[in-house]
Design a protein around this motif. Structure first.
Motif, PDB file in Angstrom:
ATOM      1  N   PRO A  62       0.797  -1.239   0.000  1.00  0.00           N
ATOM      2  CA  PRO A  62       0.000   0.000   0.000  1.00  0.00           C
ATOM      3  C   PRO A  62       0.824   1.280   0.000  1.00  0.00           C
ATOM      4  CG  PRO A  62       0.257  -0.774   2.236  1.00  0.00           C
ATOM      5  CD  PRO A  62       1.051  -1.720   1.369  1.00  0.00           C
ATOM      6  N   TRP A  63       2.149   1.181  -0.073  1.00  0.00           N
ATOM      7  CA  TRP A  63       2.968   2.379   0.132  1.00  0.00           C
ATOM      8  C   TRP A  63       2.818   3.409  -0.990  1.00  0.00           C
ATOM      9  CZ3 TRP A  63       6.939   2.888  -3.544  1.00  0.00           C
ATOM     10  CH2 TRP A  63       7.274   1.726  -4.243  1.00  0.00           C
ATOM     11  N   LYS A  64       2.415   2.975  -2.183  1.00  0.00           N
ATOM     12  CA  LYS A  64       2.187   3.922  -3.274  1.00  0.00           C
ATOM     13  C   LYS A  64       0.709   3.973  -3.647  1.00  0.00           C
ATOM     14  CE  LYS A  64       3.906   5.050  -7.933  1.00  0.00           C
ATOM     15  NZ  LYS A  64       4.845   4.640  -9.005  1.00  0.00           N
ATOM     16  N   TYR A  65       0.011   2.846  -3.497  1.00  0.00           N
ATOM     17  CA  TYR A  65      -1.420   2.752  -3.807  1.00  0.00           C
ATOM     18  C   TYR A  65      -2.146   2.292  -2.538  1.00  0.00           C
ATOM     19  CZ  TYR A  65       0.454   2.871  -8.535  1.00  0.00           C
ATOM     20  OH  TYR A  65       1.137   3.227  -9.671  1.00  0.00           O
ATOM     21  N   PRO A  66      -2.447   3.230  -1.617  1.00  0.00           N
ATOM     22  CA  PRO A  66      -2.952   2.842  -0.292  1.00  0.00           C
ATOM     23  C   PRO A  66      -4.355   2.244  -0.295  1.00  0.00           C
ATOM     24  CG  PRO A  66      -2.987   5.239  -0.569  1.00  0.00           C
ATOM     25  CD  PRO A  66      -2.242   4.690  -1.736  1.00  0.00           C
ATOM     26  N   SER A 114     -14.940   9.896   3.054  1.00  0.00           N
ATOM     27  CA  SER A 114     -14.077  10.385   4.120  1.00  0.00           C
ATOM     28  C   SER A 114     -12.686   9.766   4.025  1.00  0.00           C
ATOM     29  CB  SER A 114     -14.711  10.074   5.471  1.00  0.00           C
ATOM     30  OG  SER A 114     -14.967   8.676   5.601  1.00  0.00           O
ATOM     31  N   THR A 115     -12.608   8.539   3.496  1.00  0.00           N
ATOM     32  CA  THR A 115     -11.303   7.875   3.345  1.00  0.00           C
ATOM     33  C   THR A 115     -10.438   8.611   2.331  1.00  0.00           C
ATOM     34  OG1 THR A 115     -12.324   5.747   3.860  1.00  0.00           O
ATOM     35  CG2 THR A 115     -10.174   5.698   2.803  1.00  0.00           C
ATOM     36  N   LEU A 116     -11.031   8.944   1.186  1.00  0.00           N
ATOM     37  CA  LEU A 116     -10.272   9.677   0.165  1.00  0.00           C
ATOM     38  C   LEU A 116      -9.886  11.059   0.671  1.00  0.00           C
ATOM     39  CD1 LEU A 116     -12.381   8.710  -3.007  1.00  0.00           C
ATOM     40  CD2 LEU A 116     -10.037   7.991  -2.509  1.00  0.00           C
ATOM     41  N   GLU A 117     -10.830  11.729   1.336  1.00  0.00           N
ATOM     42  CA  GLU A 117     -10.551  13.080   1.838  1.00  0.00           C
ATOM     43  C   GLU A 117      -9.417  13.047   2.859  1.00  0.00           C
ATOM     44  OE1 GLU A 117     -13.571  14.931   4.293  1.00  0.00           O
ATOM     45  OE2 GLU A 117     -13.207  16.829   3.273  1.00  0.00           O
ATOM     46  N   GLY A 118      -9.451  12.055   3.757  1.00  0.00           N
ATOM     47  CA  GLY A 118      -8.427  11.965   4.790  1.00  0.00           C
ATOM     48  C   GLY A 118      -7.040  11.751   4.230  1.00  0.00           C
ATOM     49  N   ALA A 165     -12.478  13.802  -2.916  1.00  0.00           N
ATOM     50  CA  ALA A 165     -13.469  13.049  -2.150  1.00  0.00           C
ATOM     51  C   ALA A 165     -14.811  12.947  -2.861  1.00  0.00           C
ATOM     52  CB  ALA A 165     -13.652  13.695  -0.786  1.00  0.00           C
ATOM     53  N   ILE A 166     -15.078  13.873  -3.799  1.00  0.00           N
ATOM     54  CA  ILE A 166     -16.319  13.875  -4.590  1.00  0.00           C
ATOM     55  C   ILE A 166     -15.923  13.854  -6.059  1.00  0.00           C
ATOM     56  CG2 ILE A 166     -18.285  15.303  -5.254  1.00  0.00           C
ATOM     57  CD1 ILE A 166     -18.410  16.277  -2.403  1.00  0.00           C
ATOM     58  N   VAL A 168       0.734   1.314 -24.038  1.00  0.00           N
ATOM     59  CA  VAL A 168       1.636   2.061 -23.167  1.00  0.00           C
ATOM     60  C   VAL A 168       1.132   1.888 -21.728  1.00  0.00           C
ATOM     61  CG1 VAL A 168       2.620   4.339 -22.670  1.00  0.00           C
ATOM     62  CG2 VAL A 168       1.996   3.712 -25.031  1.00  0.00           C
ATOM     63  N   THR A 169       2.035   1.873 -20.759  1.00  0.00           N
ATOM     64  CA  THR A 169       1.648   1.702 -19.362  1.00  0.00           C
ATOM     65  C   THR A 169       1.195   3.033 -18.769  1.00  0.00           C
ATOM     66  OG1 THR A 169       3.281  -0.071 -19.166  1.00  0.00           O
ATOM     67  CG2 THR A 169       2.398   0.837 -17.116  1.00  0.00           C
ATOM     68  N   TYR A 170      -0.124   3.143 -18.540  1.00  0.00           N
ATOM     69  CA  TYR A 170      -0.691   4.302 -17.846  1.00  0.00           C
ATOM     70  C   TYR A 170      -1.451   3.763 -16.642  1.00  0.00           C
ATOM     71  CZ  TYR A 170       0.017   6.907 -22.225  1.00  0.00           C
ATOM     72  OH  TYR A 170       0.559   7.499 -23.340  1.00  0.00           O
ATOM     73  N   THR A 171      -1.149   4.247 -15.443  1.00  0.00           N
ATOM     74  CA  THR A 171      -1.766   3.713 -14.234  1.00  0.00           C
ATOM     75  C   THR A 171      -2.556   4.788 -13.504  1.00  0.00           C
ATOM     76  OG1 THR A 171       0.027   2.112 -13.988  1.00  0.00           O
ATOM     77  CG2 THR A 171      -1.318   2.540 -12.046  1.00  0.00           C
ATOM     78  N   ASP A 172      -3.808   4.476 -13.173  1.00  0.00           N
ATOM     79  CA  ASP A 172      -4.643   5.355 -12.369  1.00  0.00           C
ATOM     80  C   ASP A 172      -4.017   5.483 -10.978  1.00  0.00           C
ATOM     81  OD1 ASP A 172      -6.589   6.473 -10.748  1.00  0.00           O
ATOM     82  OD2 ASP A 172      -7.928   4.750 -10.851  1.00  0.00           O
ATOM     83  N   PRO A 173      -3.722   6.700 -10.508  1.00  0.00           N
ATOM     84  CA  PRO A 173      -3.004   6.850  -9.236  1.00  0.00           C
ATOM     85  C   PRO A 173      -3.824   6.439  -8.013  1.00  0.00           C
ATOM     86  CG  PRO A 173      -3.665   8.994 -10.110  1.00  0.00           C
ATOM     87  CD  PRO A 173      -3.950   7.989 -11.170  1.00  0.00           C
ATOM     88  N   VAL A 174      -5.149   6.330  -8.144  1.00  0.00           N
ATOM     89  CA  VAL A 174      -5.964   5.960  -6.984  1.00  0.00           C
ATOM     90  C   VAL A 174      -6.184   4.448  -6.941  1.00  0.00           C
ATOM     91  CG1 VAL A 174      -8.146   6.292  -5.778  1.00  0.00           C
ATOM     92  CG2 VAL A 174      -7.134   8.187  -7.075  1.00  0.00           C
ATOM     93  N   SER A 175      -6.714   3.881  -8.015  1.00  0.00           N
ATOM     94  CA  SER A 175      -7.073   2.453  -8.010  1.00  0.00           C
ATOM     95  C   SER A 175      -5.956   1.550  -8.499  1.00  0.00           C
ATOM     96  CB  SER A 175      -8.310   2.235  -8.886  1.00  0.00           C
ATOM     97  OG  SER A 175      -7.983   2.331 -10.256  1.00  0.00           O
ATOM     98  N   GLY A 176      -4.939   2.114  -9.141  1.00  0.00           N
ATOM     99  CA  GLY A 176      -3.875   1.284  -9.707  1.00  0.00           C
ATOM    100  C   GLY A 176      -4.277   0.580 -10.987  1.00  0.00           C
ATOM    101  N   GLY A 177      -5.430   0.927 -11.541  1.00  0.00           N
ATOM    102  CA  GLY A 177      -5.899   0.287 -12.770  1.00  0.00           C
ATOM    103  C   GLY A 177      -5.103   0.732 -13.984  1.00  0.00           C
TER     104      GLY A 177
END
Length: 722
Positions: free
Chosen positions: A394-398, A576-580, A585-586, A700-709
């Motif tokens: 989780p250190w890069k994609y918590p 609240s998790t994303l905001e924290g 968050a929205i 090409v490798t493009y990764t979503d920074p939140v979900s890692g998709g």
């Protein structure tokens, strides 16, 4: 092209038997067990129930046995996934078992990696080599230097015991290439990975890039087709006209990467015109006021300029959807637009279902893959692991669950040697050479390994580069751990003896565990002993479940519970998790990168004839597959001076391939489409080798920074006549 029909199947399988002798006949113990269960007669004719594995959906199968051979596979009417039917892939499964290219004996590489030169080895020798190499890596570099990766399957519990008992944190799954954005969005909003969907009362359906008619979730496909027959209105959003588009009421060829704008505009209309379910929102959600303030700016006119869908159409869909609620469903699909903004798109879709009050009607809490009251062999706690995971979780994609991971990041960490250098790779039923984006980088990563071992039934593109290949029995030749579905427990059991020296995964993992000093994690004598330990708490014998392929347990009583595992205990429109953690968050608009002048968005997707990258060597499916060509809009082709069936060169910033062109009106002018899974490297796949081209060369490798998709559709390509 190799042609094969059911008429000449017996002849071909008989020829293959020259190498495997008794493989097609039913010697004891399989035949004896089937006779005792009353499934086959004295001549060896009859039906044996088991489970399909042509994809991960696990439909119920009735294997027809004639003269001691499997001659036909039929859907099991007692199993909810199959409901008495099988798709083309499921019906072709016997040709995976009888594939002339099957790996039937342990193989040890003797040439350079990629040369395809192997020698036959005994199981003892092959297992000793694998265990010795793994232990050497562990002793010299630590257990984290070994990577373990596998595709979702019933024997995964044994695979995970090997991984966790060995002490490596590095677990590679294919899920970040598929549905990470959907899972993480559901977790942030509902506190659960994937709610169940109910089509029985459905009146209105929005599909965002979800090509259901060619998906592997066949029971949902059947529910969708039944709903269409009942007159359900279907809005299908996709730059490409698929078979699902043909079944839909409206096909909206949206501009690639703008699905988020479309759904934000739906929220704008539904909230702005007060068409939402006020009672449900008040009782079961948090963050509505902040959501309303954010989406006020996303008008249909704003979205029309981005999506190229008329504003009046967007407004009409929003009103119809809310009017049909709670008998409406915005399907959150698995990939939506497949850009790095897909996570926010998924969040917008989950919120759309929530504020219209579809919960409890078309969207239900999912039971998931629970234990079903089953037992399991005893085992000690896993050793404590302190090393960082190479995939950044989780250190890069918590927010990414450990069991999902970020596979493409794991590959890139191998290349970078950070935070440490991986040295070995254990790969079971997986083909990262074909599935990961940017194939050249994946091959480069394999080149950095001191040791690679694969477990599979055929010599796929990854096994082609392995040091040792361990032959697994096909799903018609082996037991796997039991499958709970609802109040029933289903059994995968062998219907023929394994060909050659192929073994079950349960056997392979146990043998390796014992050689690695991990016997306590594999406390079963054999596959049947494992199953008996699973059945023990239920008071059911293995012989009872063998007869019909399943047992039925009492149904659990109880109504629908409105319970969400979020910090607030409610549906979090504002997370609240994303905001924290400092994330958005929205849902808010994130513009996708535009395609450079003269380039096209590269789209890929499922086809009904194949399961991702794994079935192209099946001779039945090969016979009926479409020629893998590059789709291009007729207008675009004319501008480039290209014609149907021209050989074209397709180039991205990471690779280039050549394949034939299919000129069509069924795709937007700014996009092209390729079917994945072709362009095999392995010459051990004599049916699939040399057919089509591989999309993994281009992506090409493009990764979503939140979900890692992985954002597959964000790749752009040029096309010219080859």
């Amino acid at each position: 092209m190799t042609n094969i029909s059911r008429r000449n199947f017996l002849k071909i399988s008989g020829a293959a038997a020259g190498a495997v002798m008794l493989g097609h006949f039913l010697p004891p113990p399989v035949a004896e067990a089937a006779r005792l269960a009353g499934q086959i007669d004295a001549d060896g004719d009859g039906y044996i129930p088991t489970l399909c594995e042509m994809c991960v959906w696990r439909c119920g199968v009735r294997a027809k046995i004639a003269k001691g051979k499997v001659v036909k596979l039929e859907g099991n009417p007692d199993q909810p996934h199959s409901q008495g039917r099988l798709c083309a892939r499921g019906q072709s499964g016997l040709m995976t078992t009888y594939d002339p290219d099957r790996v039937l004996y342990p193989l040890v590489r003797v040439g350079q990696r990629g040369e395809g030169k192997f020698r036959r080895a005994s199981w003892d020798e092959a297992l000793d080599i694998v265990a010795t190499k793994m232990q050497e890596i562990k002793d010299k570099y630590g257990p984290e230097a070994m990577i373990f990766s596998s595709t979702h399957n019933l024997s995964q519990v044994g695979f995970e015991n090997l991984l966790n008992g060995f002490g490596s944190p590095n677990y590679g799954t294919q899920r970040s290439l598929c549905f990470n954005a959907m899972i993480v969005a559901n977790l942030m909003t509902y506190g659960m990975e994937e709610p169940a969907r109910d089509y029985s009362q459905l009146k209105y359906l929005i599909l965002t890039g979800r090509n259901l008619t060619e998906a592997i979730s066949t029971s949902e496909t059947a529910a969708f087709v039944d709903a269409v027959a009942r007159g359900v209105k279907v809005i299908y959003i996709d730059p490409r006209y698929t078979k699902t588009a043909a079944k839909s009421t409206e096909w909206l060829p949206i501009k690639p990467g703008t699905d988020l704008a479309f759904h934000l505009a739906l929220l704008n209309v539904i909230i702005g015109e007060k068409l939402y379910n006020e009672k449900f929102v008040e009782e079961h959600t948090v963050g509505f006021d902040e959501l309303a303030a954010e989406v006020a700016q996303y008008t249909p006119e704003w979205a029309a300029a981005l999506t190229e869908i008329p504003a009046d159409m967007i407004r009409c869909i929003a009103r119809e959807f809310s009017e049909a609620a709670p008998y409406a469903l915005a399907h959150n699909g698995w990939r939506t637009s497949n850009f790095v903004n897909s996570f926010q798109t998924q969040r917008a879709i989950t919120i759309l279902n929530a504020i219209t009050g579809n919960w409890g009607v078309t969207l239900l809490p999912a039971a998931g893959e629970g234990g079903g009251g089953l037992g399991k062999p005893p085992q000690p706690p896993y050793p404590r692991i302190s090393a960082l995971r190479l995939d950044g979780v989780p250190w890069k994609y918590p927010f990414v669950p450990l069991k999902l991971g970020v596979f493409q990041q794991l590959r890139d960490s191998i290349l970078e040697g950070k935070p440490y250098q991986a040295r070995g790779w254990f790969i079971s039923r997986q083909n990262p050479v074909q599935s990961l984006p940017d194939r050249n980088r994946t091959l480069e990563a394999l080149g950095k390994m001191d040791f690679i071992v694969t477990v599979d039934v055929i010599l796929n593109d990854t096994s082609w580069f392995a040091d040792v290949v361990l032959p697994e029995a096909s799903y018609l030749e082996r037991y796997d751990p039991l499958l709970p579905v609802g109040n029933r427990i289903f059994l995968r059991q062998p219907v023929v003896e394994p060909q050659g020296e192929a073994k079950s995964a349960l056997w392979i993992f146990k043998q390796l565990g014992e050689r690695l000093g991990l016997s306590d994690f594999f406390q079963y004598e054999d596959e049947e002993d494992y199953l008996r330990q699973q059945l023990m708490p239920l008071g059911v014998t293995l012989e009872e479940i063998k007869t019909h392929g399943f047992i039925e347990l009492p149904k659990k009583e109880g109504g629908l519970e409105y319970k969400w595992n979020t910090p607030s205990g409610k549906i979090e429109l504002k997370s609240s998790t994303l905001e924290g953690a400092g994330y958005t968050a929205i849902p808010k608009w994130e513009a996708p990168p535009a395609a450079p002048d003269g380039q096209f968005h590269l789209l890929t997707g499922k086809v009904g004839q194949h399961t991702q990258m794994s079935t192209q060597n099946n001779q039945y499916l090969h016979k009926y597959q479409d020629e893998p060509r590059l789709w291009m809009n007729a207008q675009s082709a004319e501008k480039l001076g290209l014609k149907d069936w021209d050989l074209v060169e397709v180039t991205s910033e990471v690779g280039s391939v050549k394949l034939a062109l299919q000129v069509t009106q069924a795709i937007r002018p700014d996009s092209v489409y390729m079917t994945p899974g072709f362009g095999k490297l392995s010459k051990g796949l004599t049916t699939a080798y040399g057919v089509g081209a591989s999309d993994s060369v281009l992506h090409v490798t493009y990764t979503d920074p939140v979900s890692g998709g992985q954002a597959l559709s964000q790749t752009c390509v040029t096309v010219k006549k080859a």
